[in-house]
Write a protein that holds these residues in place. Structure first.
Motif, PDB file in Angstrom:
ATOM      1  N   PRO A   1      66.168   9.219 -17.694  1.00 30.78           N
ATOM      2  CA  PRO A   1      66.261  10.483 -18.447  1.00 30.78           C
ATOM      3  C   PRO A   1      66.788  11.619 -17.587  1.00 30.78           C
ATOM      4  CG  PRO A   1      63.977   9.959 -17.909  1.00 30.78           C
ATOM      5  CD  PRO A   1      64.780   8.755 -17.540  1.00 30.78           C
ATOM      6  N   ALA A   2      67.868  12.259 -18.036  1.00 25.29           N
ATOM      7  CA  ALA A   2      68.454  13.399 -17.325  1.00 25.29           C
ATOM      8  C   ALA A   2      69.350  14.140 -18.299  1.00 25.29           C
ATOM      9  CB  ALA A   2      69.256  12.932 -16.107  1.00 25.29           C
ATOM     10  N   TYR A   3      68.931  15.328 -18.714  1.00 22.29           N
ATOM     11  CA  TYR A   3      69.718  16.084 -19.692  1.00 22.29           C
ATOM     12  C   TYR A   3      70.930  16.710 -19.013  1.00 22.29           C
ATOM     13  CZ  TYR A   3      70.351  18.104 -24.271  1.00 22.29           C
ATOM     14  OH  TYR A   3      70.830  18.393 -25.513  1.00 22.29           O
ATOM     15  N   GLU A   4      72.126  16.350 -19.456  1.00 25.71           N
ATOM     16  CA  GLU A   4      73.361  16.776 -18.801  1.00 25.71           C
ATOM     17  C   GLU A   4      74.217  17.572 -19.782  1.00 25.71           C
ATOM     18  OE1 GLU A   4      75.224  13.461 -16.795  1.00 25.71           O
ATOM     19  OE2 GLU A   4      73.282  12.540 -16.407  1.00 25.71           O
ATOM     20  N   THR A   5      73.922  18.847 -19.902  1.00 25.07           N
ATOM     21  CA  THR A   5      74.600  19.674 -20.894  1.00 25.07           C
ATOM     22  C   THR A   5      76.016  20.039 -20.486  1.00 25.07           C
ATOM     23  OG1 THR A   5      73.579  21.595 -19.845  1.00 25.07           O
ATOM     24  CG2 THR A   5      72.507  20.699 -21.783  1.00 25.07           C
ATOM     25  N   GLU A   6      76.394  19.806 -19.224  1.00 27.90           N
ATOM     26  CA  GLU A   6      77.737  20.196 -18.803  1.00 27.90           C
ATOM     27  C   GLU A   6      78.812  19.295 -19.392  1.00 27.90           C
ATOM     28  OE1 GLU A   6      75.218  19.572 -16.855  1.00 27.90           O
ATOM     29  OE2 GLU A   6      74.725  21.490 -15.907  1.00 27.90           O
TER      30      GLU A   6
END
Length: 328
Positions: free
Chosen positions: A227-232
């Motif tokens: 899990p790792a939110y990567e909004t870029e």
């Protein structure tokens, strides 16, 4: 940015406008924000300008304009628009979802706890009726989660329709849900249906949703997806677009806890957990790669969002005194 954060941001804008003489009103104790309604723009809206207009001796549009000047460029806010007679509408930055996921991850089960009721002292009467005792115990916990000094030894009573607490027959979790899911003044839920593992059973859905999150994390690890939110990335934005309902209920969690504490209403927490579970279960099928699909940033972001939902479910159940199993 969560709704609670946005509410504080707007409140600070009101205070700044008063401090610099742009508005002559008493600063309200809090500002309400809600999801934008049809005809509005952005994700959230507030009617604070309409509320302040009369005491300020100005039109709501004028007040809204004053506040807009002090809100533009605030962290987490992409745009502020004025609609109708003076509603403030907020478009959040694209990374607001990522910020929310990270806030939940950092707070853990304490996400939604705060200090809004700090300085408030509440002492409840020592009640003996079984349902009233369960409800009051949970309300004490909710008040403490918002910074209040709450306990027993006083006179305050919560109007509660009597109901039997039957942990020996139903088990602790079902017994408590049957008493807490209905509003305190309403009849408690029937116990036996809460023991059936079926989607019509609200307790089962909530606990199953938490168990699904735990399984997704295990399955993700086996596939090399962490899990790792990567909004870029564009795929990170895709997560935002595919789960607005889930993001909405997660962002609402702090407001729900505060409202439940203020109104002495644990059923509001239970209903919110149902909404969170339903949104998560509708989203879960998109989280991990299917078939020959290769793991990507989108899957990592979706898994992070699912993990955040599991955290909210576990924290809410804990406040109700109900367990959150890793598997069902």
């Amino acid at each position: 940015m969560t709704p609670a954060d946005l509410s504080l941001t707007v409140l600070h804008a009101v205070r700044r406008a008063v401090d610099d003489g742009a508005l002559r009103v008493d600063v309200p104790p809090r500002v309400k924000v809600e999801r934008a309604r049809p005809g509005g723009t952005g994700e959230y809206a507030s009617s604070v300008a309409l509320t302040l207009a009369r005491p300020a001796g100005r039109s709501a549009l004028d007040v809204a304009g004053v506040l807009k000047e002090r809100l533009q460029g605030a962290p987490g806010i992409l745009a502020v628009d004025i609609t109708g007679p003076g509603f403030l509408n907020f478009t959040l930055r694209r990374d607001a979802a990522g910020d929310l996921v990270r806030v939940i991850g950092a707070a853990g089960a304490s996400y939604g706890h705060g200090s809004a009721l700090a300085g408030t002292v509440v002492r409840f009467a020592d009640v003996t009726e079984s349902r009233a005792r369960v409800v009051t115990d949970v309300v004490v916990g909710l008040l403490r989660s918002q910074g209040a000094d709450a306990g027993f030894g006083g006179d305050e009573r919560i109007p509660v329709r009597p109901g039997d607490h039957l942990p020996g027959t139903l088990g602790v979790d079902a017994a408590r849900w049957s008493l807490l899911r209905a509003a305190p003044q309403d009849r408690a839920l029937d116990g036996p249906p809460l023991l059936v593992q079926h989607e019509r059973n609200s307790l089962f859905r909530v606990r199953y949703a938490h168990a699904r999150v735990r399984r997704l994390l295990v399955n993700g690890a086996q596939l090399g997806v962490r899990p790792a939110y990567e909004t870029e990335t564009e795929t990170g934005y895709e997560t935002d677009l595919h789960a607005p309902g889930l993001l909405g209920v997660l962002g609402d969690h702090p407001v729900v806890l505060l409202t439940a504490a203020r109104h002495r209403a644990p059923d509001r927490v239970a209903r919110h957990l149902e909404a969170t579970a339903d949104a998560l279960l509708a989203f879960q099928h998109t989280v991990l790669p299917l078939g020959d699909e290769k793991p990507s940033a989108a899957h990592r972001s979706r898994l992070a969002l699912a993990e955040a939902a599991g955290t909210v479910l576990a924290g809410g159940l804990s406040l109700l005194g109900i367990s959150a199993p890793d598997q069902i």
